[in-house]
Design a protein around this motif. Structure first.
Motif, mmCIF file in Angstrom:
data_model
loop_
_atom_site.group_PDB
_atom_site.id
_atom_site.type_symbol
_atom_site.label_atom_id
_atom_site.label_comp_id
_atom_site.label_asym_id
_atom_site.label_seq_id
_atom_site.Cartn_x
_atom_site.Cartn_y
_atom_site.Cartn_z
ATOM 1 N N LEU A 1 0.887 -1.298 -0.172
ATOM 2 C CA LEU A 1 0.069 0.135 0.032
ATOM 3 C C LEU A 1 0.840 1.332 0.044
ATOM 4 C CD1 LEU A 1 -2.888 -0.903 2.390
ATOM 5 C CD2 LEU A 1 -3.125 -0.953 -0.004
ATOM 6 N N MET A 2 1.872 1.102 0.632
ATOM 7 C CA MET A 2 2.629 2.609 0.949
ATOM 8 C C MET A 2 3.835 2.608 -0.124
ATOM 9 S SD MET A 2 1.114 3.938 3.238
ATOM 10 C CE MET A 2 2.235 5.376 3.679
ATOM 11 N N ALA A 3 4.366 1.601 -0.689
ATOM 12 C CA ALA A 3 5.435 1.720 -1.612
ATOM 13 C C ALA A 3 5.156 1.077 -3.070
ATOM 14 C CB ALA A 3 6.573 0.719 -1.217
ATOM 15 N N THR B 1 -2.722 4.808 -3.042
ATOM 16 C CA THR B 1 -3.213 5.029 -1.668
ATOM 17 C C THR B 1 -3.078 6.552 -1.385
ATOM 18 O OG1 THR B 1 -1.883 3.079 -0.829
ATOM 19 C CG2 THR B 1 -2.385 4.538 0.858
ATOM 20 N N MET B 2 -2.362 7.335 -1.764
ATOM 21 C CA MET B 2 -2.533 8.632 -1.959
ATOM 22 C C MET B 2 -3.668 9.117 -2.157
ATOM 23 S SD MET B 2 0.161 11.618 -3.260
ATOM 24 C CE MET B 2 -0.328 11.393 -4.848
ATOM 25 N N LEU B 3 -4.149 8.838 -3.481
ATOM 26 C CA LEU B 3 -5.288 9.172 -4.362
ATOM 27 C C LEU B 3 -6.460 8.854 -3.744
ATOM 28 C CD1 LEU B 3 -4.311 8.650 -8.163
ATOM 29 C CD2 LEU B 3 -4.189 10.714 -6.735
ATOM 30 N N GLU B 4 -6.474 7.722 -2.901
ATOM 31 C CA GLU B 4 -7.679 7.402 -2.106
ATOM 32 C C GLU B 4 -7.907 8.161 -0.913
ATOM 33 O OE1 GLU B 4 -6.453 3.590 -0.404
ATOM 34 O OE2 GLU B 4 -6.917 2.513 -2.470
ATOM 35 N N LYS B 5 -6.802 9.013 -0.410
ATOM 36 C CA LYS B 5 -6.951 9.863 0.720
ATOM 37 C C LYS B 5 -7.599 11.156 0.094
ATOM 38 C CE LYS B 5 -5.698 7.008 3.145
ATOM 39 N NZ LYS B 5 -5.510 5.821 2.455
#
Length: 314
Positions: free
Chosen positions: A142-144, A150-154
């Motif tokens: 998720l983070m790498a 993951t960024m766009l989900e936020k």
């Protein structure tokens, strides 16, 4: 046949039956209740598949916060449904059933036609998992490996809360979301609102911290924190903050904002956008997750609170 196999077959049958009932039942409120139960049972399926991270998210969102949103919407639609004159006829139901079955059959065929072995990036992910210093493979992915998603989900969460706030009447713009809740100060709800939040906050922080090496993470921890916040507001012990608060808006943009800053740092000083330096990968990821848990908790709670309805002074 083992007991575990019998349980899995029974669980699959109940989930399938509940899904059909949720689609077929005419009342929106009953369908919503069925959907919430469906989400909780799907969480059990994810547990049986050893996908505990997904199970936690499904239980928190599908059966928890998402269910509350749908129940509130169903309650508001109840009067409109009672006065609605037009109802889909049997032919429309038949067409919808045929289309649903066709989509399900097409997905099944697509899965069966996958090459054996199916194309996968799992070996590459496993070979490079140690670069981030995170032992939880889900957090690594998720983070790498899919950090952009993951960024766009936020960002989507942020846009969702902006959309909800845009429904506010002009007189309440910048005011407090939802009504002011009042409960018996000596009742069970107020008692639970005093008892559970300290433990819930600890659990939420623990889920964030343990997500580096074990099932958990910012989203699951943020859902727990949002639940504690909502419990306190529903008990009337605290009010929702005005949406014009700069501190609140800073919390809402903290997660995607820090994610974007780290991504641009990788673009300027590293190999690519969101490329973490190996020596600082774990601290950077943990820093992003700390900001994200605040954003997720505030966003989920405010989405349930709804659009501003009162002036900031009320």
């Amino acid at each position: 046949m083992s007991i575990a196999t019998v349980f899995e077959v029974a669980l699959a049958a109940v989930v399938l039956g509940l899904a059909i009932w949720t689609i077929a039942v005419p009342e929106t409120y009953s369908a919503t209740v069925g959907f919430v139960a469906y989400g909780l049972l799907v969480a059990l399926i994810w547990v049986r598949l050893d996908a505990v991270d997904v199970a936690l998210t499904e239980a928190a969102i599908g059966g928890g916060l998402g269910g509350v949103v749908l129940l509130g919407a169903a309650a508001r639609l109840r009067d409109a449904e009672a006065t609605a004159a037009e109802r889909p006829d049997r032919f429309t139901h038949l067409i919808a059933a045929i289309l649903s079955a066709s989509v399900a059959a097409a997905l099944g065929v697509a899965i069966l036609l996958l090459p054996d072995p199916a194309p996968t990036l799992a070996p590459a992910v496993a070979a490079n998992a140690g670069a981030t210093g995170m032992a939880n493979p889900v957090t690594n992915v998720l983070m790498a490996f899919r950090g952009m998603d993951t960024m766009l989900e936020k960002v989507v969460l942020l846009l969702a809360i902006v959309g909800v706030w845009s429904l506010a009447p002009d007189r309440a713009w910048g005011g407090r979301p939802g009504p002011r809740h009042e409960a018996d100060p000596n009742g069970v709800l107020a008692f639970l609102a005093r008892l559970l939040p300290p433990a819930g906050i600890v659990v939420g922080i623990y889920m964030l911290w343990t997500g580096a090496d074990h099932p958990g993470g910012a989203f699951q921890g943020g859902a727990v924190l949002a639940s504690m916040w909502l419990l306190v507001t529903m008990a009337g012990l605290a009010d929702t903050p005005p949406v014009s608060s700069r501190r609140l808006r800073l919390i809402l943009v903290a997660g995607p904002g820090l994610f974007l800053v780290v991504g641009l740092g990788g673009l300027c000083f590293g190999a690519a956008f969101l490329a973490y330096p190996v020596a600082f990968a774990k601290p950077l990821i943990l820093g992003i997750e700390v900001a994200m848990i605040l954003t997720i908790a505030a966003t989920l709670a405010l989405l349930l609170a709804g659009a501003p309805e009162r002036n900031a002074s009320r």
